[in-house]
Design an enzyme around this catalytic site. Structure first.
Site, PDB file in Angstrom:
ATOM      1  N   GLU A 216       0.881  -1.175   0.000  1.00 30.21           N
ATOM      2  CA  GLU A 216       0.000   0.000   0.000  1.00 30.21           C
ATOM      3  C   GLU A 216       0.907   1.210   0.000  1.00 30.21           C
ATOM      4  O   GLU A 216       1.525   1.527   1.011  1.00 30.21           O
ATOM      5  CB  GLU A 216      -0.881   0.010   1.257  1.00 30.21           C
ATOM      6  CG  GLU A 216      -1.821  -1.166   1.372  1.00 30.21           C
ATOM      7  CD  GLU A 216      -2.936  -1.132   0.345  1.00 30.21           C
ATOM      8  OE1 GLU A 216      -3.188  -0.061  -0.228  1.00 30.21           O
ATOM      9  OE2 GLU A 216      -3.545  -2.185   0.101  1.00 30.21           O
TER      10      GLU A 216
ATOM     11  N   CYS B 166      -2.792   8.884   3.170  1.00 30.31           N
ATOM     12  CA  CYS B 166      -2.437   8.368   1.847  1.00 30.31           C
ATOM     13  C   CYS B 166      -3.569   8.589   0.854  1.00 30.31           C
ATOM     14  O   CYS B 166      -3.354   8.638  -0.346  1.00 30.31           O
ATOM     15  CB  CYS B 166      -2.128   6.883   1.946  1.00 30.31           C
ATOM     16  SG  CYS B 166      -3.433   5.963   2.784  1.00 30.31           S
TER      17      CYS B 166
END
Ligand code: NAP
Length: 525
Positions: A255, A294
């Site tokens: 990720e 993010c």
């Protein structure tokens, strides 16, 4: 205060001076961590030899019950986690809630959805497949929990959620965890793991923690292990290309960062409900956790005719947002996590300024409320504007991991889709429009380059879950630059920690194996 590692079932301090954890508002040292001289190879072996059998002797339902207990335990210590978030991350209550409450919710969510897997110890997938004319030889696909460790290398911005969103599915799958939190904010993860260990809810070997840089961790992972990494694209590339990982084909989930976009439809004009919702969402994304998410909006894709009005509306809201010491009740946005991140944000903004104009903020000498500018790590919320989205380079490439976003003008649907795709793979894009044709065309134009698309029209209004909010029932991850990983999506998250094989043999044996299996179709329920 030295925060010890928890390895091979014991608390052990690393040697040497280690790294300091800092209060990003006052600059004061809070604690030190070190993983020097910690035997991470032995720690991984302990997880495999003790954690795997102890967890995998339980059924899915029994492990779901353990998660429920962990959820209750962590909830009872919530206030302490908020206190640590304030000290070590400069998080106000809203910022801390996003991380801590998100963590608690995710743990409890997996406790709940794991129960229907019941008494199963493995999963059976699909129907029995006849392989002979007389039906004496058939096949059945199974998924078995991996007999290795789940190694979590996490990012600094979600010390609580980052632990729980990975730990809940791994433990439910029966795979022991070894977590390495990011150094700057390791204290909160450390406290949660300490609480879990002290509670004795988990069996021996089920949880371990390495605090500090631990750069040799990946040199000791093995075939049955799973590495789940969250962090920057640069570190992701290093992890992916680690020789030991490549040689042993260790399963890796990445990720990474991404340049996410929010898209304003051509039908949305100032004075409408959607325009106001859009402005609110952009400002929330820029300021919550000081933009250190993010999933945060980095590019705001706007019809050229609305650039000016949207820029003014966002700037007006940013101007009313007090930035400074989160201990001051009037302050709405706190610092970034440390001086290094502040420097990195300012460097990124300088690059963006080469091809963009500054609409709001951008002052490197900006004075936060109730904080010493020299000692603290604040970045002023900054809105930029880019007139040529296809020509721009940095706008699609430089992730300023802080309170910054860029308005990018588009001229047509085709132009918009081409600009959005320049992110080369993102975690999320949100689209605000009441035009179903526009929505359909954009979704089909950019869907393959995104993990999640958030669509808001007037019927949804303010009831959407948020551009940047990752809910455990839905997929988190994204292609390309975003790392290509897949997390969450309810019970589908368990797939990462299972290994698929097919047994070809007599149907009676397949039936016997199926009797200890839960149906894998439950993962998609
Ligand atoms: P980072 O610098 O890439 O570090 C991430 C983790 O990797 C840390 O635990 C770090 O340890 C470790 N690490 C660094 N180099 C390593 C190496 N050679 N071998 C093994 N581990 C290594 O990222 P960060 O600054 O902590 O986090 C911010 C970034 O994460 C942003 O770019 C953000 O977009 C991204 N992020 C992505 C997601 C997502 O779900 N996609 C979620 C949150 C954040 P140390 O801290 O000890 O150096």
């Amino acid at each position: 205060m030295n925060l010890p590692n928890y390895v091979s079932g014991q608390w052990k301090e690393g040697t040497g001076p280690g790294d300091a954890l800092i209060d990003p508002v006052t600059g004061e040292e809070l604690a030190r961590i070190s993983s020097k001289d910690i035997d991470v190879q032995a720690a991984l072996n302990h997880a495999r030899t003790k954690g795997v059998p102890s967890l995998q002797s339980l059924t899915y339902a029994q492990r779901a019950e353990l998660l429920g207990k962990l959820g209750e335990l962590l909830t009872s210590n919530r206030d302490e986690y908020f206190r640590i978030s304030l000290l070590n991350s400069g998080a106000n209550a809203a910022d801390a809630s996003f991380d801590v409450d998100g963590a608690l919710y995710t743990m409890k969510f997996f406790a709940k959805i794991g129960k229907p897997l019941g008494e199963g110890k493995i999963l059976k997938e699909g129907a029995v497949l006849p392989l002979s004319k007389t039906n004496v030889f058939s096949a059945q696909h199974f998924l078995e929990p991996a007999k290795g460790a789940a190694i979590f290398i996490n990012a600094f911005n979600f010390p609580a959620w980052g632990l729980c969103e990975k730990a809940a599915p791994a433990l439910l799958a029966g795979v022991p965890i070894v977590v390495k939190p990011a150094s700057p904010t390791a204290w909160l993860t450390h406290k949660m793991v300490e609480d879990i260990v002290k509670s004795r809810i988990l069996p021996e070997g089920a949880i371990s923690m390495v605090v500090g840089s631990a750069r040799d961790l990946l040199d000791h992972v093995r075939e049955g292990d799973t590495v789940s990494f969250t962090g920057s694209a640069d570190t992701a590339a290093r992890i992916r290309s680690n020789e030991n990982i490549l040689r042993r084909s260790v399963r890796v989930n990445i990720e990474a960062d991404s340049i996410n976009s929010a898209i304003l439809g051509p039908d949305v004009t100032p004075g409408t409900d959607l325009f106001d919702l859009f402005v609110r969402e952009v400002v929330r994304e820029m300021t919550l956790k000081a933009g250190q998410k993010c999933t945060a909006i980095r590019r705001i894709l706007v019809p050229r005719a609305q650039m000016k009005s949207l820029g003014e509306a966002i700037s007006a809201r940013l101007a009313g947002t007090k930035v400074g010491n989160p201990r001051n009740a009037e302050v709405k946005m706190g610092p970034v996590v440390n001086k290094a991140q502040q420097t990195s944000c300012l460097e990124g903004l300088r690059k963006l300024k080469e091809e963009c104009s500054v609409i709001f903020g951008g002052d490197e000498k900006f004075q936060p409320v109730d904080a010493d500018r020299e000692k603290s790590a604040f970045v002023q919320p900054t809105l930029l504007a880019c007139n040529d989205g296809l020509e721009a380079k940095y706008v699609h490439d430089v992730e300023v991991f802080g309170p910054a976003a860029t308005l990018v003008a588009y001229d047509s649907e085709e132009n918009l889709i081409a600009i959005a795709r320049r992110g080369l793979g993102s975690l999320v894009a949100s689209i605000f429009s009441n035009d179903p044709n526009f929505l359909r065309n954009v979704i089909l134009g950019i869907g393959d380059m995104h993990g999640r698309l958030v669509v808001v029209d007037s019927s949804v209004g303010g009831q959407h879950t948020g551009h940047g909010n990752v809910v455990p029932s839905c997929l988190h991850g994204g292609p390309g630059r975003a790392g290509g990983g897949e997390e969450l999506a309810g019970l589908r998250a368990l797939l990462l920690y299972h290994r698929r094989f097919v047994v070809q043999g007599p149907p009676s044996l397949l039936t016997e194996l199926a009797s200890i299996a839960a149906d894998a179709s439950l993962l998609y329920a």
